[in-house]
Enzyme design. Structure first.
Site, PDB file in Angstrom:
ATOM      1  N   TRP A  40       0.838  -1.203   0.000  1.00 21.24           N
ATOM      2  CA  TRP A  40       0.000   0.000   0.000  1.00 21.24           C
ATOM      3  C   TRP A  40       0.874   1.255   0.000  1.00 21.24           C
ATOM      4  O   TRP A  40       0.652   2.188  -0.771  1.00 21.24           O
ATOM      5  CB  TRP A  40      -0.948   0.004   1.182  1.00 21.24           C
ATOM      6  CG  TRP A  40      -1.417   1.353   1.603  1.00 21.24           C
ATOM      7  CD1 TRP A  40      -1.291   1.916   2.818  1.00 21.24           C
ATOM      8  CD2 TRP A  40      -2.084   2.348   0.793  1.00 21.24           C
ATOM      9  NE1 TRP A  40      -1.801   3.194   2.827  1.00 21.24           N
ATOM     10  CE2 TRP A  40      -2.305   3.479   1.591  1.00 21.24           C
ATOM     11  CE3 TRP A  40      -2.477   2.396  -0.541  1.00 21.24           C
ATOM     12  CZ2 TRP A  40      -2.913   4.631   1.109  1.00 21.24           C
ATOM     13  CZ3 TRP A  40      -3.092   3.555  -1.014  1.00 21.24           C
ATOM     14  CH2 TRP A  40      -3.306   4.650  -0.200  1.00 21.24           C
ATOM     15  N   HIS A  41       1.897   1.289   0.835  1.00 20.00           N
ATOM     16  CA  HIS A  41       2.727   2.489   0.924  1.00 20.00           C
ATOM     17  C   HIS A  41       3.551   2.708  -0.345  1.00 20.00           C
ATOM     18  O   HIS A  41       3.820   3.855  -0.705  1.00 20.00           O
ATOM     19  CB  HIS A  41       3.612   2.449   2.167  1.00 20.00           C
ATOM     20  CG  HIS A  41       2.862   2.832   3.405  1.00 20.00           C
ATOM     21  ND1 HIS A  41       3.272   3.823   4.255  1.00 20.00           N
ATOM     22  CD2 HIS A  41       1.708   2.347   3.924  1.00 20.00           C
ATOM     23  CE1 HIS A  41       2.399   3.943   5.248  1.00 20.00           C
ATOM     24  NE2 HIS A  41       1.449   3.047   5.070  1.00 20.00           N
ATOM     25  N   ASP A  42       3.943   1.638  -1.026  1.00 19.47           N
ATOM     26  CA  ASP A  42       4.664   1.821  -2.291  1.00 19.47           C
ATOM     27  C   ASP A  42       3.721   2.363  -3.363  1.00 19.47           C
ATOM     28  O   ASP A  42       4.104   3.217  -4.148  1.00 19.47           O
ATOM     29  CB  ASP A  42       5.312   0.512  -2.746  1.00 19.47           C
ATOM     30  CG  ASP A  42       6.368   0.742  -3.832  1.00 19.47           C
ATOM     31  OD1 ASP A  42       7.187   1.671  -3.696  1.00 19.47           O
ATOM     32  OD2 ASP A  42       6.373  -0.019  -4.807  1.00 19.47           O
TER      33      ASP A  42
END
Length: 143
Positions: A40-42
């Protein structure tokens, strides 16, 4: 990235093998949440209003660089990277960007969630200078 640049796709056979290795990690470390968070953060830095790559952000493997790992929102994600690095080292034909998304989708599936249909072929940024600036992840909403 110019339109004439070659987009190296991840090797399908290596992706399949990497998924099996990820399943093995999930069975022994129970790290499902952090792998979902890594994916998700990437991907979460994507900005549809920016047309040029890699400035637009998104799933591009940039979280492997210390400068982005040190963003406040990414606290602890170095641990997910440490789990996946041996797999990346083993399968050089898989991009970090695809590996992070593969790990996230596999973690959801292995936790009893749905099988997420994925298309692979994401391209990695080449260096830390291509990482998004701090604050590109969507913020919390008041509620």
């Amino acid at each position: 990235m110019s339109s004439s640049a070659v987009c190296p796709a991840s090797d399908p056979a290596q992706l399949k093998s990497a998924k099996e290795d990820i399943r093995g990690i999930l069975k022994t470390t129970f790290c499902h949440p952090i792998l979902v968070r890594l994916g998700w953060h990437d991907a979460g830095t994507y900005d549809k209003n920016i047309a040029e790559w890699p400035q637009c952000g998104g799933a591009n493997g940039s979280l492997r660089f210390e400068i982005e790992l040190k963003h406040a929102a990414n606290a602890g994600l170095v641990n997910a990277l440490k789990l996946l690095q041996p797999i990346k080292d083993k399968y050089s034909g898989v991009t970090y960007a695809d590996l992070f998304q593969l790990a996230s989708a596999t973690a959801i599936e292995e936790a009893g969630g749905p099988k997420i249909p994925m298309k692979y072929g994401r391209v990695d940024v080449s260096g830390p200078e291509q990482c998004p600036p701090e604050g590109k992840l969507p913020g919390k909403t008041a509620g």
